[in-house]
Enzyme design. Sequence first.
Site, PDB file in Angstrom:
ATOM      1  N   CYS A 143       3.722  -0.166 -12.386  1.00 25.75           N
ATOM      2  CA  CYS A 143       4.025   1.095 -13.056  1.00 25.75           C
ATOM      3  C   CYS A 143       5.201   0.847 -13.991  1.00 25.75           C
ATOM      4  O   CYS A 143       6.228   1.518 -13.918  1.00 25.75           O
ATOM      5  CB  CYS A 143       4.345   2.184 -12.039  1.00 25.75           C
ATOM      6  SG  CYS A 143       4.465   3.816 -12.797  1.00 25.75           S
ATOM      7  N   ALA A 157       0.784  -1.234   0.000  1.00 25.38           N
ATOM      8  CA  ALA A 157       0.000   0.000   0.000  1.00 25.38           C
ATOM      9  C   ALA A 157       0.815   1.282   0.000  1.00 25.38           C
ATOM     10  O   ALA A 157       0.288   2.337  -0.341  1.00 25.38           O
ATOM     11  CB  ALA A 157      -0.943   0.003   1.206  1.00 25.38           C
ATOM     12  N   GLY A 207      -1.340   6.344  -1.875  1.00 30.22           N
ATOM     13  CA  GLY A 207      -2.190   7.030  -2.839  1.00 30.22           C
ATOM     14  C   GLY A 207      -3.347   6.175  -3.319  1.00 30.22           C
ATOM     15  O   GLY A 207      -4.516   6.589  -3.251  1.00 30.22           O
TER      16      GLY A 207
END
Length: 521
Positions: free
Chosen positions: A453, A330, A334
């Site tokens: 990402c 986590a 965000g």
Amino acid sequence: MSAAQQSSRRSRGDRRPRPTSARRVAFDVLRAVQVDDAYANLLLPTRIRRAGLSARDAAFATELTYGSIRMLGRYDAIVGVASGRRVDNIESDVLDVMRLGVHQLLGMRTPTHAAVSATVELAREIGARRATGFVNAVLRKVAAKTDDEWDALVTEGRSGDALLATRWSHPSWVVAALRDALAAERSRDELAALLAADNVAPRVQLVALPGLATDEDVRTATATAAEDGSGADDGAGADGGAGADEQPRTDDGAGADDETGTAPPGRVAGADAGPVSPVGIRGTTGDPARVPGVAAGRLRVQDEGSQLAALALTRSSAVRPGERWLDMCAGPGGKAALLAAEAAQGGASLVANELVPARAGLVRKALSTVAGDDTVTVVEGDGRRFGKPGDELFDRILLDAPCTGLGALRRRPEARWRKQPEDVPELAALQAELLDAAVRALAPGGTLAYVTCSPHLAETRGQVDALLERHGDVLEQLDTAGVVRSVAARDPQVADGPTAQLWPHRTGTDAMFVALFRRRP
């Protein structure tokens, strides 16, 4: 002050410390990134505040720092040609000074005389007085040619990845990884546009937390974005862009049908459109904290790609009251904040897990104003511990896995130079172990979102294929692209297929990858 006092001060010498300039702030951060492995997005705002820079000077320092780091590889090639030396034979602090000078000359609108003289003075200020003549001579040679002329010089004799790496200031292995990821979508001809987008300072993007953000919050933030216009920002909370006379250059970029492209552009087409996230706001420049909703915690700084990744999980199916959700990794909080807001709206509860205690503290802070203890619990520990026999099962799990971060090179400019190809196998092994734990912890009928990402195939499609080989008997893959399209506020321009890969050059978001799975009942 009397004439006698003034004379006395001159005779003693004025020992008051000189104010820290924007260029000195940029130099100090660049050195810290190079020497101490510092993160520019964390250090720069602190140095700007400590120096007491005006908004204009803070903007200049931000563009100078981020632009110099992004374009470091290209600028080193230019310095090498202009100086007639290998850059590894130039003292590192002097080289950093010249990188800043070259960015002012080729990447910003700084007048030549100001860029050269101020950079020479910076060399003197840092104690490199011996090198001021060298710095002056090199920068004057750089200023004598246009960026396009330098591009032709530094790419002469190069082809393939070596040419692209020099032109677009990316390591060759990153260029190859991005090409492979685009080729998997039959979009290899977009490579130059993607590399160019990585070199453009991203605008701040905000998330309006569902159930917390008011219509007035959104109107005020949207109006602020409209007033700010098209300025660029680092997206990390510090003032961004540049002063009116010293902005990033906005040369035209490469077309999507040109694999090598031309000189780096200053704009990204996808960033000029409206938000792609239904809870997103984009375009704000400067310090986001000046937006009332951000100051109150109802709006947060968050890339819209991250928003879509979280919403793909929460909105892939109707939420049943009483559902239990897990965010396995986590930090810094965000996506957890958006999950918590969505959970509170639907009557679900969230467990937010983070391995690193300091990051767990950031998660607690991020969630403190979003939902109460009956909705959110923050725990610390290795995410691979979940799913042991007798452990609680979860209805929705977000695994935002540790990765190379190659999808966020716009916002983390040093990452392209810091990551190495040897990092990928180690990260891929960790991702696989976390995925196995997520499958064990997933309740029958539950949904798992695997998010990175990074578009690197070893971290995206490769992980999905391997996961289905290991757990295909209990998992079914969902139409993630369809889900993302249904959630998005406008076309997210993801390719057809069971996974979704976002791209900065298409939508102005980070290159987030999302894959959704459901555990068979």
